[in-house]
Design a protein around this motif. Structure first.
Motif, PDB file in Angstrom:
ATOM      1  N   GLY A  27       0.791  -1.217   0.000  1.00 21.18           N
ATOM      2  CA  GLY A  27       0.000   0.000   0.000  1.00 21.18           C
ATOM      3  C   GLY A  27       0.821   1.263   0.000  1.00 21.18           C
ATOM      4  N   SER A  28       0.139   2.379   0.210  1.00 24.65           N
ATOM      5  CA  SER A  28       0.803   3.677   0.178  1.00 24.65           C
ATOM      6  C   SER A  28       1.642   3.911   1.430  1.00 24.65           C
ATOM      7  N   GLN A  29       1.301   3.250   2.526  1.00 25.05           N
ATOM      8  CA  GLN A  29       2.067   3.430   3.749  1.00 25.05           C
ATOM      9  C   GLN A  29       3.491   2.908   3.570  1.00 25.05           C
ATOM     10  N   GLY A  30       3.646   1.794   2.878  1.00 28.20           N
ATOM     11  CA  GLY A  30       4.971   1.263   2.598  1.00 28.20           C
ATOM     12  C   GLY A  30       5.767   2.227   1.745  1.00 28.20           C
ATOM     13  N   GLY A  31       5.134   2.864   0.766  1.00 25.35           N
ATOM     14  CA  GLY A  31       5.799   3.835  -0.092  1.00 25.35           C
ATOM     15  C   GLY A  31       6.236   5.058   0.685  1.00 25.35           C
ATOM     16  N   GLN A  32       5.399   5.505   1.590  1.00 28.62           N
ATOM     17  CA  GLN A  32       5.749   6.658   2.405  1.00 28.62           C
ATOM     18  C   GLN A  32       6.906   6.315   3.333  1.00 28.62           C
ATOM     19  N   SER A  33       6.864   5.132   3.888  1.00 28.84           N
ATOM     20  CA  SER A  33       7.931   4.715   4.788  1.00 28.84           C
ATOM     21  C   SER A  33       9.244   4.598   4.031  1.00 28.84           C
ATOM     22  N   GLN A  34       9.180   4.053   2.823  1.00 28.16           N
ATOM     23  CA  GLN A  34      10.384   3.910   2.021  1.00 28.16           C
ATOM     24  C   GLN A  34      10.940   5.282   1.628  1.00 28.16           C
ATOM     25  N   ALA A  35      10.068   6.215   1.282  1.00 30.77           N
ATOM     26  CA  ALA A  35      10.507   7.566   0.937  1.00 30.77           C
ATOM     27  C   ALA A  35      11.138   8.246   2.150  1.00 30.77           C
ATOM     28  N   GLU A  36      10.558   8.043   3.310  1.00 27.91           N
ATOM     29  CA  GLU A  36      11.105   8.618   4.534  1.00 27.91           C
ATOM     30  C   GLU A  36      12.479   8.021   4.845  1.00 27.91           C
ATOM     31  N   GLN A  37      12.608   6.714   4.638  1.00 25.21           N
ATOM     32  CA  GLN A  37      13.895   6.070   4.865  1.00 25.21           C
ATOM     33  C   GLN A  37      14.937   6.585   3.879  1.00 25.21           C
ATOM     34  N   GLN A  38      14.522   6.828   2.643  1.00 27.29           N
ATOM     35  CA  GLN A  38      15.443   7.361   1.640  1.00 27.29           C
ATOM     36  C   GLN A  38      15.928   8.747   2.053  1.00 27.29           C
ATOM     37  N   ARG A  39      15.007   9.605   2.515  1.00 25.91           N
ATOM     38  CA  ARG A  39      15.388  10.943   2.970  1.00 25.91           C
ATOM     39  C   ARG A  39      16.328  10.869   4.166  1.00 25.91           C
ATOM     40  N   GLN A  40      16.034   9.948   5.075  1.00 24.97           N
ATOM     41  CA  GLN A  40      16.890   9.795   6.250  1.00 24.97           C
ATOM     42  C   GLN A  40      18.280   9.315   5.837  1.00 24.97           C
ATOM     43  N   GLN A  41      18.338   8.405   4.886  1.00 25.91           N
ATOM     44  CA  GLN A  41      19.620   7.899   4.405  1.00 25.91           C
ATOM     45  C   GLN A  41      20.429   9.016   3.752  1.00 25.91           C
ATOM     46  N   GLU A  42      19.785   9.841   2.948  1.00 25.21           N
ATOM     47  CA  GLU A  42      20.473  10.951   2.303  1.00 25.21           C
ATOM     48  C   GLU A  42      20.978  11.958   3.338  1.00 25.21           C
ATOM     49  N   ALA A  43      20.171  12.209   4.358  1.00 24.52           N
ATOM     50  CA  ALA A  43      20.588  13.134   5.415  1.00 24.52           C
ATOM     51  C   ALA A  43      21.796  12.588   6.175  1.00 24.52           C
ATOM     52  N   GLU A  44      21.794  11.292   6.437  1.00 26.77           N
ATOM     53  CA  GLU A  44      22.930  10.681   7.132  1.00 26.77           C
ATOM     54  C   GLU A  44      24.191  10.761   6.272  1.00 26.77           C
ATOM     55  N   ALA A  45      24.051  10.504   4.975  1.00 22.79           N
ATOM     56  CA  ALA A  45      25.209  10.566   4.081  1.00 22.79           C
ATOM     57  C   ALA A  45      25.747  11.988   4.014  1.00 22.79           C
ATOM     58  N   ARG A  46      24.833  12.962   3.919  1.00 26.47           N
ATOM     59  CA  ARG A  46      25.237  14.370   3.869  1.00 26.47           C
ATOM     60  C   ARG A  46      25.955  14.764   5.156  1.00 26.47           C
ATOM     61  N   GLN A  47      25.411  14.336   6.291  1.00 19.37           N
ATOM     62  CA  GLN A  47      26.027  14.675   7.575  1.00 19.37           C
ATOM     63  C   GLN A  47      27.405  14.024   7.693  1.00 19.37           C
ATOM     64  N   SER A  48      27.537  12.810   7.188  1.00 20.67           N
ATOM     65  CA  SER A  48      28.823  12.129   7.217  1.00 20.67           C
ATOM     66  C   SER A  48      29.862  12.892   6.400  1.00 20.67           C
ATOM     67  N   ILE A  49      29.473  13.341   5.220  1.00 25.79           N
ATOM     68  CA  ILE A  49      30.388  14.103   4.371  1.00 25.79           C
ATOM     69  C   ILE A  49      30.765  15.413   5.053  1.00 25.79           C
ATOM     70  N   LEU A  50      29.780  16.104   5.623  1.00 32.96           N
ATOM     71  CA  LEU A  50      30.059  17.376   6.292  1.00 32.96           C
ATOM     72  C   LEU A  50      31.001  17.188   7.483  1.00 32.96           C
ATOM     73  N   ASN A  51      30.818  16.097   8.216  1.00 37.57           N
ATOM     74  CA  ASN A  51      31.708  15.825   9.355  1.00 37.57           C
ATOM     75  C   ASN A  51      33.141  15.617   8.890  1.00 37.57           C
ATOM     76  N   GLN A  52      33.306  15.074   7.688  1.00 37.65           N
ATOM     77  CA  GLN A  52      34.643  14.819   7.166  1.00 37.65           C
ATOM     78  C   GLN A  52      35.313  16.075   6.630  1.00 37.65           C
ATOM     79  N   ILE A  53      34.528  17.024   6.104  1.00 36.13           N
ATOM     80  CA  ILE A  53      35.135  18.163   5.414  1.00 36.13           C
ATOM     81  C   ILE A  53      35.157  19.454   6.230  1.00 36.13           C
ATOM     82  N   LEU A  54      34.488  19.495   7.384  1.00 33.32           N
ATOM     83  CA  LEU A  54      34.424  20.724   8.172  1.00 33.32           C
ATOM     84  C   LEU A  54      35.256  20.628   9.442  1.00 33.32           C
TER      85      LEU A  54
END
Length: 132
Positions: A27-54
């Motif tokens: 259903g749509s709940q699975g899609g929303q959860s997957q989209a939320e997980q994708q956003r969280q994953q991107e945020a974690e990757a971005r934060q990891s990169i920022l921690n390395q370069i700042l």
């Protein structure tokens, strides 16, 4: 260097999601959860990169900027991540370099000024009396 680490993070996260979900998203709940997980994953990757370069001082300043203006901080982070991914950063970003980047961004965001000109009435008889 950052691309390889980011790719490794993505692969590990994808394997983790496959192990958790097992393909049973409904259903749509699975899609929303997957989209939320994708956003969280991107945020974690971005934060990891920022921690390395700042440097810690620069990261602290960026955090304070985020408190005041979220959109400005997100724009600065996006620029820093893009610079890191393209390999243009040879060393960690210092607070002074972050200030320079902030001033460059501020120059590109000159706010438009609205000029209001008030016109006089077309034919005001009171003006005629003042000219005498």
């Amino acid at each position: 260097m950052a691309d390889a680490e980011l790719e490794a993070i993505r692969k590990a996260r994808l394997e983790q999601l496959k192990a958790q979900g097992g393909g049973a998203a409904g259903g749509s709940q699975g899609g929303q959860s997957q989209a939320e997980q994708q956003r969280q994953q991107e945020a974690e990757a971005r934060q990891s990169i920022l921690n390395q370069i700042l440097h810690p001082e620069a990261a602290d300043r960026l955090g304070r900027i985020r408190l005041v203006k979220e959109s400005r901080a997100a724009e600065i982070e996006a620029r820093l991540v893009a610079l890191a991914r393209s390999g243009q950063l040879r060393q960690k970003v210092t607070e002074a370099q972050l200030k320079d980047l902030l001033s460059a961004v501020a120059e590109t965001h000159e706010q438009e000024k609205i000029k209001v000109e008030r016109r006089k009435a077309w034919d005001d008889e009171d003006d005629d009396l003042l000219d005498l």
